[in-house]
Design a protein around this motif. Structure first.
Motif, mmCIF file in Angstrom:
data_model
loop_
_atom_site.group_PDB
_atom_site.id
_atom_site.type_symbol
_atom_site.label_atom_id
_atom_site.label_comp_id
_atom_site.label_asym_id
_atom_site.label_seq_id
_atom_site.Cartn_x
_atom_site.Cartn_y
_atom_site.Cartn_z
ATOM 1 N N GLY A 194 10.388 23.343 -44.731
ATOM 2 C CA GLY A 194 10.160 24.080 -45.972
ATOM 3 C C GLY A 194 11.417 24.295 -46.799
ATOM 4 N N GLY A 195 12.581 23.943 -46.251
ATOM 5 C CA GLY A 195 13.807 24.010 -47.034
ATOM 6 C C GLY A 195 14.670 25.240 -46.808
ATOM 7 N N LEU A 196 14.172 26.188 -46.000
ATOM 8 C CA LEU A 196 14.909 27.444 -45.840
ATOM 9 C C LEU A 196 16.160 27.290 -44.981
ATOM 10 C CD1 LEU A 196 14.794 30.490 -46.511
ATOM 11 C CD2 LEU A 196 13.506 30.813 -44.398
ATOM 12 N N ARG A 197 16.036 26.541 -43.885
ATOM 13 C CA ARG A 197 17.169 26.447 -42.961
ATOM 14 C C ARG A 197 18.353 25.708 -43.567
ATOM 15 N NH1 ARG A 197 16.248 26.693 -37.459
ATOM 16 N NH2 ARG A 197 18.424 26.128 -37.234
ATOM 17 N N ARG B 24 20.358 21.755 -54.319
ATOM 18 C CA ARG B 24 20.956 23.067 -54.031
ATOM 19 C C ARG B 24 21.560 23.054 -52.633
ATOM 20 N NH1 ARG B 24 19.505 28.850 -54.592
ATOM 21 N NH2 ARG B 24 18.248 28.341 -56.425
ATOM 22 N N GLN B 25 22.788 23.506 -52.539
ATOM 23 C CA GLN B 25 23.488 23.558 -51.253
ATOM 24 C C GLN B 25 23.671 25.011 -50.809
ATOM 25 O OE1 GLN B 25 23.864 20.969 -49.504
ATOM 26 N NE2 GLN B 25 23.474 19.419 -51.083
ATOM 27 N N PRO B 26 23.841 25.221 -49.530
ATOM 28 C CA PRO B 26 24.029 26.597 -49.059
ATOM 29 C C PRO B 26 25.339 27.181 -49.563
ATOM 30 C CG PRO B 26 24.396 25.033 -47.274
ATOM 31 C CD PRO B 26 23.869 24.237 -48.440
ATOM 32 N N ALA B 27 25.351 28.488 -49.707
ATOM 33 C CA ALA B 27 26.537 29.172 -50.245
ATOM 34 C C ALA B 27 26.998 30.285 -49.311
ATOM 35 C CB ALA B 27 26.230 29.726 -51.629
ATOM 36 N N GLY B 28 26.575 30.234 -48.051
ATOM 37 C CA GLY B 28 27.008 31.264 -47.118
ATOM 38 C C GLY B 28 26.517 32.633 -47.552
ATOM 39 N N LEU C 55 16.783 19.387 -41.235
ATOM 40 C CA LEU C 55 16.752 20.495 -42.190
ATOM 41 C C LEU C 55 16.623 19.907 -43.588
ATOM 42 C CD1 LEU C 55 19.434 22.969 -40.769
ATOM 43 C CD2 LEU C 55 17.127 22.455 -39.947
ATOM 44 N N TYR C 56 15.426 20.026 -44.137
ATOM 45 C CA TYR C 56 15.134 19.429 -45.436
ATOM 46 C C TYR C 56 15.937 20.110 -46.537
ATOM 47 C CZ TYR C 56 10.887 16.728 -44.202
ATOM 48 O OH TYR C 56 9.983 15.815 -43.702
ATOM 49 N N ASP C 57 16.592 19.296 -47.362
ATOM 50 C CA ASP C 57 17.059 19.839 -48.634
ATOM 51 C C ASP C 57 15.993 19.528 -49.679
ATOM 52 O OD1 ASP C 57 17.439 17.188 -49.500
ATOM 53 O OD2 ASP C 57 19.564 17.196 -48.974
#
Lengths: 407, 407
Positions: free
Chosen positions: A159-162, A240-244, B335-337
């Motif tokens: 789903g994209g959350l992790r 979109r990339q993670p931003a901590g 991990l889907y983006d």
């Protein structure tokens, strides 16, 4: 403390709840289906949880007290429990009869299972065309992944959350889970709202209203929260990339280490709040620094600001740092663990956390229902705690099916 | 591709949706309130979003195309937009008249704001005692923290989620955010289900049914997902700690690094799946190792198993590793983006991801509604895309209020 009630009675408390009079069958296990019906039960629905004779396997999860699982005190609250063996023809016939008397049924078996045992929607709706049926699965009732095994962690992943729950550029440690069954929870919440919506539409249509069949799944539920990322990707190719713990477009807003090993989340990115924050940490010269005069400048120098704030938070326990910043109106919160939640004065003042008397395990802490209705106290929405498996066989088979109690 | 519709019409598609005929006013901004009403709109409710003349400030967030914010294509879909200046007496009177014709109103101002401008629930319900009013806030409508500023990140922190979203023992990097506005989303979802429930109960009561006033907030919404942690803490003093990507009571289940820098989430902890997993990674001797014969033994040796799996995943891109494990029925997902989501054949086959024609910005990707109802195609639940602010002033002021169009 709420009074103990082992055998729930209809009464003024129940009829004050918005879903009083709504009858719901749960053919659920583990989390998603049962969470949907618990939310409906909190709002006053009469929920009958159908369990196998050995009980929902989730009863085996986590801590026990007096031999009873403590989570189930919450997870099964406000529900009636009956046990049926769905491989036994007599019990199968009972299930069809129960469904004939229900407004809605929530199930979270694997797609196709109910059909295989002869209890598919067409069988249930043949007896009761008004029955709303919500089906909760990992990937949905159709499509190429329909038959893949469903795991909550995989719902989060697909789903994209992790992907987003991670520190940027950090490759040694994997992105952590949320630590709770978030994809099951989300699917359960969507199932609850879709069930009530289908009942509203059906009852508005009067006698000709038919029961809808609803398809809810874990991966779509998680994916529904991906904000504007799909159109953005489609139009611009941006991923979109993670931003901590930071927000790349606002600074300073981050989570900072404290002297006691806990963390403090601070939202200090508006111009006025930023000035107060720099004063509180003893760095007024940063507030006056022209490089930091607006959000764009602060974003460009976020690392320097984060280091300055962390240098201050490291000198104090998280609670003290929070108190100091709140004293000058800087929005912040330490990362609450369950003790912080249990002891928080706001949660206690509002009965968001309350002690409830569970007849099986004694006094226990419960969270309030997450929605409040005027004129109904949070305590009155915990009508009873999770019952033992089959605790209401005689009552439900008697009241719903007209069976005589067995000798 | 769905056909473009700038001016929505009632028709067979709409009336097939369960909430067709439900009229909802949104006095919302940013995320929580507007997300609640978007879910209701996806199910067919006629939602009128009331915006200030300059528009909901969330229209300024994120990527734009043709000058229009792309997120709003989704966030505002299936809604009508009108602009009102709530400081202007004429517009205030219009709002009261709109509320008199609505089933429900959803607002997410700070507690007390509507009362201060003379539009509190008693004013609105004086004209329409059947109006359901849902109020979404950071901390609730009462209690000691009522007036604190509400930020999504702080809802996550105080609700207990951020503490759990972390790698254990890791102190250099802060626990990451989920990367989405999860606390606003949860509150919006609870608001949507509570509104429909209140409408069901009210309409069931017939003419004497009154509108409920509902109190929903971010911190309670997050805290409601803390599973059995509250009773467990109360009974045993145990404080749940974060476990990173692992599950402490099941092994091997973790998230592993791949050759392309992506991650693979694997749930390999049942006895049979474990054996297949060890075969797939070329370590059959671990499957035969008596130390690994059951889950308890594997949990005790989880580090060794995780290292063996990671040594294999590091040799392959995530997609190839996933394909190899799925070929032997080991549940897993990279991990889907958002690109993985956009391109996934399951999401596409089910129209969970679909291209929609937005009259303002052209073809865009939308997620389907997270609930499906039999007989209604996912595409038919995206009736139109997010409109410009005030796009429906003439229509709504005409149809709802009987105003003549201004020259």
């Amino acid at each position: 403390m709420s009074t103990a009630r082992t055998a729930p009675e209809s009464g003024p408390t129940q009829s004050a709840l918005p879903l009083a009079g709504l009858r719901v069958l749960e053919l659920g296990h583990y989390i998603a289906g049962p969470f949907a019906t618990r939310l409906l039960a909190d709002m006053g629905a009469e929920v009958v949880k159908v369990e196998p004779p050995e009980g929902d396997p989730i009863r085996g999860w986590g801590s026990k007290a007096q031999g009873h699982p403590v989570w189930f005190s919450i997870h099964g609250r406000n529900k009636l429990s009956v046990t049926l063996d769905l491989k036994n023809p007599r019990d199968k016939a009972r299930l069809v009869k129960l469904a004939a008397r229900a407004d809605a049924l929530v199930e979270n078996f694997r797609p196709g299972y109910l059909e295989r045992i002869g209890l598919g929607p067409e069988v249930l709706q043949a007896e009761n065309p008004r029955l709303v049926i919500a089906r909760v699965s990992g990937y949905g009732q159709d499509g190429p992944y329909r038959d893949k095994p469903a795991f909550g962690a995989i719902g989060e992943a697909m789903g994209g959350l992790r992907h987003l729950t991670a520190n940027p550029g950090q490759t040694e440690l994997p992105p952590p889970r949320c630590g709770i069954s978030i994809s099951d929870d989300l699917a359960g919440m969507y199932a609850a709202m879709a069930v009530v919506s289908a009942c509203w539409g059906r009852d508005r249509a009067g006698q000709e209203g038919r029961g809808r069949i609803i398809d809810i799944n874990l991966v779509d539920s998680v994916m529904s929260l991906m904000e504007g990322m799909l159109p953005e990707y489609g139009l611009t190719g941006k991923i979109r990339q993670p931003a901590g713990a930071a927000i790349p477009t606002a600074a300073p807003t981050n989570t900072y280490p404290c002297a006691d090993g806990k963390w403090l989340c601070v939202a200090g990115n508006s111009d006025l709040i930023f000035r107060r924050l720099m004063g509180a940490i003893g760095r007024p010269e940063l507030a006056a620094d022209p490089r930091m005069a607006d959000n764009a400048g602060r974003c460009a120098n976020a690392a320097e600001l984060d280091a300055a704030i962390a240098a201050w938070t490291r000198t104090l326990p998280a609670k003290d740092a929070q108190d100091a910043l709140e004293a000058v109106d800087v929005p912040c919160s330490r990362l609450y663990d369950i003790r912080d939640i249990a002891e928080d004065p706001h949660f206690r003042a509002r009965d968001s956390v309350m002690t409830v008397q569970d007849p099986l395990i004694g006094p226990v802490l419960h969270p309030a229902a997450p929605f409040r209705f005027d004129g109904v106290a949070p305590r009155d929405m915990v009508r009873w705690t999770g019952p033992a498996a089959g605790a209401h066989n005689a009552r439900v088979f008697g009241e719903w099916l007209g069976e005589e109690a067995e000798a």
